[in-house]
Each structure stands twice: as C-alpha cells, then as structure tokens.
Design a protein around this motif. Structure first.
Motif, PDB file in Angstrom:
ATOM      1  N   MET A  77       0.839  -1.189   0.000  1.00  0.00           N
ATOM      2  CA  MET A  77       0.000   0.000   0.000  1.00  0.00           C
ATOM      3  C   MET A  77       0.878   1.245   0.000  1.00  0.00           C
ATOM      4  O   MET A  77       1.863   1.319   0.732  1.00  0.00           O
ATOM      5  N   ILE A  78       0.494   2.204  -0.829  1.00  0.00           N
ATOM      6  CA  ILE A  78       1.177   3.493  -0.870  1.00  0.00           C
ATOM      7  C   ILE A  78       0.187   4.594  -0.515  1.00  0.00           C
ATOM      8  O   ILE A  78      -1.020   4.451  -0.724  1.00  0.00           O
ATOM      9  N   TRP A  79       0.700   5.698   0.031  1.00  0.00           N
ATOM     10  CA  TRP A  79      -0.114   6.870   0.370  1.00  0.00           C
ATOM     11  C   TRP A  79       0.355   8.006  -0.531  1.00  0.00           C
ATOM     12  O   TRP A  79       1.368   8.647  -0.271  1.00  0.00           O
ATOM     13  N   PRO A  80      -0.335   8.273  -1.624  1.00  0.00           N
ATOM     14  CA  PRO A  80       0.136   9.320  -2.536  1.00  0.00           C
ATOM     15  C   PRO A  80      -0.139  10.718  -2.006  1.00  0.00           C
ATOM     16  O   PRO A  80      -1.126  10.946  -1.285  1.00  0.00           O
ATOM     17  N   VAL A  81       0.715  11.631  -2.359  1.00  0.00           N
ATOM     18  CA  VAL A  81       0.553  13.049  -2.039  1.00  0.00           C
ATOM     19  C   VAL A  81       0.373  13.798  -3.359  1.00  0.00           C
ATOM     20  O   VAL A  81       1.115  13.554  -4.325  1.00  0.00           O
TER      21      VAL A  81
END
Length: 352
Positions: A77-81
């Motif tokens: 899982m990635i948390w994009p900005v």
C-alpha cells in the motif's frame, strides 16, 4: 478468484526482523489468521507518508516469506501526495521495488502482485487532495510502468466511500484503465471521541449497503475487474444493535449477500496479539476465510439508467447537472497554484 471468500488485511506495525527465521515467524502469524491477501503498508506511519520506509531487499524477502506461508496474493500500500514531485518520488520507490531499471529483474515471487493506492487526505501537501484530480494519470501511468516487467500485476485504489460516491480526485484514479480493482473503505465503526462515527450511517450493514450502491456501477460497467471491501476489525462497540464479533459478522454477511467476495481489514495492529479480544478477531477471520463463495445468480434486467455510463453516474452522484466530470468534455478545473490546497471546480456554465 478462489472458491472461498478471500480475506485480506493491511499489514502495518513494526517491520519484522531481517533473518529468515524472523520473516517466517512474522509471515506465519499473519496467514495463520486466515489472511491470504496481505497488503504491506510501505510508509510504516512515518512522514512524509508518500515514501516507502522499507529497504528494497527486506521488503522483497518479506513478500516471499508471505507467499511461502500460504498467501494467495501479496500487495503493498502506498499513500500518494497530490504534488508532482511527491508523485514522482512514490513512483520511483515502487519502480525500485519492481526492479524497473535493473538489468537482472527480481524473480516474480519477490515483487508484489498489486499496489494499493490509498487515496485519502484533504490537503495537497500531505495526502490525495484536490490536485489529485489532475495528477491521477501521472500516478497511474507511472505505477503501471513500474510493474510492466512482471506478469500478472495490477493496481487497486482504496478510498473513503462517501454517501454520494467517490471524491473527484478519487474518481479520477478509479476511472484510469490502469486501475483494475476498487477497495472502498466500508468501515462500520464507533469511536466515542470521533463524532462522525456516531452517525447511524456507520453501523454494520448500513455503510456496506450504501458503498455497494455507489461503487458497484464501476464493476458492472467494466471499469473495474473486482471490488474488495475494506473493513474495520476494530471499534465495534456500537451504541445500538450488535457489537464485537457479532457486528463483524453482520457487516461481512451483508457484504457477501450484496455480491462482495473479497475483503481487506484494517489492520494488522488490531489483529495481532493474544488478548481475548484479539483472539476473537483472529477466530472470526479464520471462519470467514472458510466460507464458500455463493454461486452467482441470474444477470439482472437492465434498469432505466442502463444507457448511462459510470462517468454519467458519477456526475449525477457528486455534482448534479450543473457540473461535469473531470475527464469529460465541458469541464474546467481552475488551478490557482500548482502547490495550493484551494483548487475549485468551476461550474460548466462558467466555462464559456
């Protein structure tokens, strides 16, 4: 798709040790709970959240350990900005994991089957804020390019399922052809210190039903290949109705009756351990994983809106007739500043 309901979980918390024994113990503890679709949270809660905090070699070995322990699929899982440089940094992190510039590509079992894009946050500076509506293509294309050297990999997108459907920046990701799986966070929950969870909307069975109504058109019209319902394993002391494990079962069974066959629970830190409550949660997941997928029923008759597309549905759900979707003709997104948080959608009638 497996014969049984697929149970996943977002794997957060401390990283396992780097020895083979430590990795094996960590992986076996996860799959022993019936979790066959683990998704490793790459930022481990350290800001800036869009960067992976795992060493590439360590993460690859962790993925391999989960496979050896019996996982059907393993994701990250990635948390994009929502800033251009942050998107590039996230893509680069994933590219290194998949070995996109390596002369000798890593073996398939060492890289994830999917990347789960966690489209959350209201600010462009720290999450998937409004600017994500125009950066969705860059993010999706870059991540797909990172995966391109390996067969059978895909992108998924997880987002909060608001009552009227996805936010514009989330819908922009879900509309991308590179994104094949939707993971709405259909969390039934109650937290005394969070007033928004006090609404009846967040009781078990309610939010899952609304989420299916707003997200299933993407599946039915072929924009997505599957829906994975994100679920909360914690905060089940509801003020009315069932609580605890009974609440977990009501939420899961409602979802299954609607057509859901795959789940992902938030999160491992609320599952691992040996307290009575944690052991009950682990038993619940194991029993859920034993349930056979129901046989599909007959295809429903086309309704009055059958001629409308998913984009049309999103227009009506989110903005009504006076607005148009980000990816359709007749729309304008006014960018006041490339780094600003105060982007706004202009009415179609103001676009000339």
């Amino acid at each position: 798709m497996t014969e049984n309901i697929q149970v996943g979980a977002w794997i957060d918390g401390p990283q396992p040790g780097k020895t083979d024994e430590a990795l094996a113990q960590w992986a076996q503890a996860i799959t022993a709970c019936g979790i066959t679709r683990p998704c490793i949270v790459t930022n481990v809660g350290i800001k800036p959240l869009n960067r992976s905090r795992w060493a590439v070699s360590h993460l690859r070995r962790a993925i391999a350990a989960l496979r050896l322990a019996g996982a059907d699929e393993v994701g990250v899982m990635i948390w994009p900005v929502a800033q251009a440089q942050a998107v590039d940094d996230t893509i680069e992190d994933m590219g290194r994991l998949y070995g996109w510039r390596d002369l000798d590509k890593p073996a398939r079992q060492l890289v994830p089957d999917f990347i789960s894009i966690d489209a959350e946050g209201n600010s462009n500076a720290s999450g998937w804020g409004p600017a994500g509506a125009t950066l969705a293509g860059d993010l999706a294309e870059g991540l797909a390019e990172a995966q391109a050297g390996h067969d059978g990999c895909y992108l998924s997108c997880t987002a909060v399922p608001f009552r009227k459907g996805p936010r514009l920046q989330d819908a922009a990701l879900l509309a991308r052809s590179e994104v094949r799986v939707g993971e709405p966070q259909a969390y039934s929950q109650y937290q005394a210190d969070k007033a928004w969870t006090h609404s009846p909307f967040f009781r078990p069975g309610v939010i899952q039903t609304n989420t299916w109504q707003t997200w299933s058109p993407m599946l039915e019209q072929g924009h997505l290949d599957a829906l994975v319902f994100g679920m909360a394993i914690y905060a089940q002391d509801h003020p009315t109705g069932v609580t605890g494990v009974d609440a977990l079962w009501l939420a899961a069974q409602t979802s299954i009756d609607l057509g859901v066959r795959r789940f992902c629970y938030w999160s491992w830190k609320h599952i691992r351990g040996s307290t009575k409550e944690r052991l009950q949660r682990q038993d619940f997941l194991r029993e859920l994983a034993k349930i056979k997928c129901p046989e599909p029923g007959p295809e429903p008759e086309p309704g009055p809106d059958a001629e409308h597309t998913f984009a049309d549905a999103l227009d009506r759900l989110m903005w009504g007739d006076e607005y148009a979707s980000m990816w359709r003709a007749g729309t304008t997104l006014r960018k006041l500043d490339t780094e600003a948080d105060d982007w706004k959608l202009a009415k179609a009638t103001d676009c000339g």
